[in-house]
Design an enzyme around this catalytic site. Structure first.
Site, PDB file in Angstrom:
ATOM      1  N   HIS A  18     -31.258 -80.485  39.086  1.00 14.41           N
ATOM      2  CA  HIS A  18     -31.206 -79.035  38.852  1.00 14.41           C
ATOM      3  C   HIS A  18     -30.082 -78.408  39.685  1.00 14.41           C
ATOM      4  O   HIS A  18     -29.309 -77.584  39.192  1.00 14.41           O
ATOM      5  CB  HIS A  18     -32.515 -78.360  39.278  1.00 14.41           C
ATOM      6  N   LYS A  42     -46.516 -77.304  29.261  1.00 12.37           N
ATOM      7  CA  LYS A  42     -46.727 -78.200  30.407  1.00 12.37           C
ATOM      8  C   LYS A  42     -48.044 -77.884  31.101  1.00 12.37           C
ATOM      9  O   LYS A  42     -48.547 -76.760  31.028  1.00 12.37           O
ATOM     10  CB  LYS A  42     -45.583 -78.047  31.416  1.00 12.37           C
ATOM     11  N   ARG A  92     -29.787 -84.458  29.839  1.00 14.05           N
ATOM     12  CA  ARG A  92     -29.734 -85.779  30.468  1.00 14.05           C
ATOM     13  C   ARG A  92     -29.421 -86.865  29.460  1.00 14.05           C
ATOM     14  O   ARG A  92     -28.497 -87.636  29.622  1.00 14.05           O
ATOM     15  CB  ARG A  92     -31.071 -86.093  31.155  1.00 14.05           C
ATOM     16  N   SER A 130     -38.513 -83.529  37.409  1.00 11.89           N
ATOM     17  CA  SER A 130     -39.529 -83.109  38.382  1.00 11.89           C
ATOM     18  C   SER A 130     -40.755 -84.012  38.280  1.00 11.89           C
ATOM     19  O   SER A 130     -41.380 -84.332  39.295  1.00 11.89           O
ATOM     20  CB  SER A 130     -39.930 -81.655  38.128  1.00 11.89           C
TER      21      SER A 130
END
Ligand code: PNS
Length: 161
Positions: A18, A42, A92, A130
């Protein structure tokens, strides 16, 4: 004209990946708002919004044009309200693409005045997320390569089982 970008995410917790994206965005725009947002898909976050904010503050202290905010609402509305011209996200791998593409299109539909800009993640952060950090920390693994040094102890204190 000041060119404002919003860099949204859960940041639960903020990682070196990040921080790399935030730092690079800060060189492209006059002002970058790191926006701690709710991802309704989430599970409950591990850190409160205030804790996440303090961690981001600690690691972006040297970036003069970066500010932090918290959102409990729609990203597109926020972007419009602050007059931002871009939403910056890191990409990514191909696996990120479909989800990010979907969000970019939805946000464009909700507010056409901003572009979603994708920055390719640095190769050393390709695998980083994360949730990977949380899993490794939980079992006492070394997360020092994954999270900025300033917040390493805070994260370990909270996450190690
Ligand atoms: O770090 P994440 O969890 O991948 O970030 C996703 C996030 C928080 C940026 C996204 O869920 C979001 O924008 N949430 C705010 C609410 C919203 O606008 N949702 C619709 C997006 S199409």
């Amino acid at each position: 004209m000041r060119r404002v970008a919003v860099c949204p995410g859960s940041f639960d917790p903020v990682t070196r990946g990040h921080l790399d994206i935030i730092t690079r965005a800060s060189k492209l725009f006059d002002k970058v708002i790191v926006l701690i947002s709710i991802n309704a898909g989430k599970a409950k976050p591990s850190f409160t919004a205030t804790e996440r904010m303090l961690m981001i503050e600690a690691v972006t202290r040297n970036l003069d044009n970066v500010v932090i905010d918290v959102l409990d609402g729609l990203l597109a509305d926020y972007v419009r309200d602050v007059g931002a011209i871009a939403i910056v996200k890191g990409l990514r791998a191909v696996s990120d693409f479909e989800y990010e593409f979907q969000m970019a299109l939805a946000n464009k539909k909700l507010y056409a005045g901003a572009e979603t800009v994708f920055l390719t993640t640095a190769s050393e952060n390709m695998y980083l997320s994360s949730s990977v950090v949380k899993q490794i920390a939980y079992f006492g693994g070394d997360i020092s390569h994954f999270v900025p040094e300033e917040i390493l102890e805070d994260i370990k204190k909270r996450l190690v089982k």
